[in-house]
Design a protein around this motif. Structure first.
Motif, PDB file in Angstrom:
ATOM      1  N   GLN A 201      49.971  46.901 -36.300  1.00  9.56           N
ATOM      2  CA  GLN A 201      49.660  47.961 -37.264  1.00  9.56           C
ATOM      3  C   GLN A 201      50.214  49.301 -36.786  1.00  9.56           C
ATOM      4  O   GLN A 201      49.997  49.693 -35.638  1.00  9.56           O
TER       5      GLN A 201
ATOM      6  N   THR B  83      47.276  45.846 -44.120  1.00 10.40           N
ATOM      7  CA  THR B  83      47.616  47.153 -44.673  1.00 10.40           C
ATOM      8  C   THR B  83      46.391  47.814 -45.276  1.00 10.40           C
ATOM      9  O   THR B  83      45.607  47.162 -45.966  1.00 10.40           O
TER      10      THR B  83
ATOM     11  N   TYR C  55      47.564  52.774 -42.566  1.00 12.31           N
ATOM     12  CA  TYR C  55      48.412  51.987 -41.673  1.00 12.31           C
ATOM     13  C   TYR C  55      48.923  50.740 -42.380  1.00 12.31           C
ATOM     14  O   TYR C  55      48.410  50.314 -43.409  1.00 12.31           O
ATOM     15  N   THR C  56      49.940  50.138 -41.788  1.00 17.13           N
ATOM     16  CA  THR C  56      50.511  48.895 -42.288  1.00 17.13           C
ATOM     17  C   THR C  56      51.283  48.242 -41.152  1.00 17.13           C
ATOM     18  O   THR C  56      51.159  48.648 -39.987  1.00 17.13           O
ATOM     19  N   THR C  57      52.081  47.230 -41.462  1.00 19.28           N
ATOM     20  CA  THR C  57      52.935  46.569 -40.472  1.00 19.28           C
ATOM     21  C   THR C  57      54.340  46.450 -41.041  1.00 19.28           C
ATOM     22  O   THR C  57      54.551  46.547 -42.259  1.00 19.28           O
TER      23      THR C  57
END
Length: 388
Positions: free
Chosen positions: A55, A151, A165-167
């Motif tokens: 993340q 996410t 946040y995310t990836t």
């Protein structure tokens, strides 16, 4: 002599690793960005990953998700009245005025091409009435429609928030999903547009240096940049060469120059090693006596050399490279063959007719037998009468 043989063995081993099975591994790019992913845009196959499930903060790559959410949940011709909230936004803007009338499409363009945070906020308020409602509905859309797993977004623009946040993998999924939409494709690939606003009359230029040609790379079809202090440089790019369409996501690079270098490395690796094919709905596959078929048109990503298609007993089609590594897997549908129909014969009606005939014949025989018996009795009676 022994030392000479050892030297020859080591030399041959190195030549094997250079020219043989070690080649594909050596071709894999080394990147300076902290996280990255390379995917086939159409099939979704992951061709390269580096910390792709960690993340991280996406910065303005968030706007890719906002754009496709807006396109799919509203009408791009909607006329939006800009609210007072746009005056308080930080970062890059398109200088919207409260009370100004702007179409939703123009706001999406301003958000994507010039990375306007005020345009992103205006879109969110128009779609859901408040930032709180937008956040809830936005995340539900990403989870249910696209299938992201790691996410959570709290705003439409990507300005820093520790809960935003995310990836790299999730961003790849979002971009691949968005690229299926023609309106998104058009906006994502726009290099420049004329902007005629109440307070800003200018030509918007994409911030993506490969897309607008500052870094020549003719295969590029679209791109979006991002930056905040906590995320560093982030970059999303699509490209195609006639054989395959690729999606590259790069996160947290210290320098803008290096994130573009990393993107080019990913594309060169993808174009050199993979191509895209398609199996059509109804196409059949076998594993021994088991038979399966494609339930829809499916894109496959295959290695340029020595690709193998393997179907297991559960109906999973795997695309493998020369080392037996799975590049992609898709589920097929079991094909149940119909048993040949056994036609009914006309014997039953014939038997019925024969049975009726026999019954009638038997009745006739009985009647005749009875008549003969009666006649015999009468004849005997008559003889007795005469003898008297």
């Amino acid at each position: 002599m022994r030392k000479y043989l050892i030297f020859v063995f080591i030399l041959l081993l190195n030549m094997y690793l250079i020219t043989g099975e070690g080649k594909a591994e050596e071709d894999a790019p080394e990147l300076t960005s902290e996280a990255a992913i390379l995917m086939d845009t159409q099939s979704g196959a992951i061709l390269y990953g580096k910390n792709e499930e960690i993340q991280m903060y996406p910065a303005s790559l968030t706007k890719i998700a906002t754009a496709i959410y807006a396109i799919e949940t509203a009408n791009l011709t909607d006329q939006i009245t800009i609210g007072e909230e746009v005056l308080d936004i930080d970062g890059t803007r398109v200088y919207l005025n409260p009370g100004e009338q702007v179409s939703l499409k123009k706001l999406v363009q301003g958000m994507m091409i010039n990375s306007g945070n005020d345009a992103a906020l205006a879109i969110a308020i128009h779609l859901d009435g408040s930032l709180e409602n937008f956040t809830r509905n936005f995340n539900e859309f990403l989870e249910e429609k696209i299938g992201v797993k790691a996410t959570h977004f709290v705003n439409p623009h990507g300005l820093f928030d520790e809960n935003h946040y995310t990836t790299a993998k999730d961003l790849g999924l979002i971009l691949n999903y968005a690229m299926k939409n023609e309106d998104f494709q058009e906006i994502f690939g726009t290099k420049q547009m004329e902007w005629d606003g109440e307070s800003w009359d200018t030509t918007l230029l994409s911030h993506h240096r490969m897309l607008k040609g500052e870094i020549p790379y003719e295969e590029v079809t679209g791109g979006k940049t991002g930056f905040v202090d906590q995320s560093k440089q982030t970059l999303a790019t699509t490209a195609e060469n006639g054989q395959i369409k690729l999606t590259a996501i790069l996160l947290k690079s210290e320098f803008k120059r290096r994130i573009y270098q990393d993107t080019i490395k990913l594309f060169e690796y993808g174009f050199a090693n993979f191509h895209s094919t398609q199996i059509m709905k109804g196409e059949k596959f076998e594993n021994g006596k088991l038979k399966f078929k494609a339930d829809d048109d499916i894109y496959l990503t295959e290695p340029v050399e020595q690709a193998e298609r393997v179907v297991d007993s559960d109906g999973v089609l795997r695309i493998e490279n020369d080392r037996g590594e799975t590049i992609q897997s898709v589920e097929l549908k079991a094909l149940i063959e119909k048993k040949p129909e056994v036609k009914k014969t006309t014997q039953e009606p014939e038997q019925s007719s024969i049975l009726s005939f026999n019954t009638i014949l038997g009745a006739i025989v009985l009647i005749i037998g009875a008549a003969v018996l009666v006649m015999n009795r009468r004849q005997k009676k008559n003889r007795r009468a005469r003898s008297r």
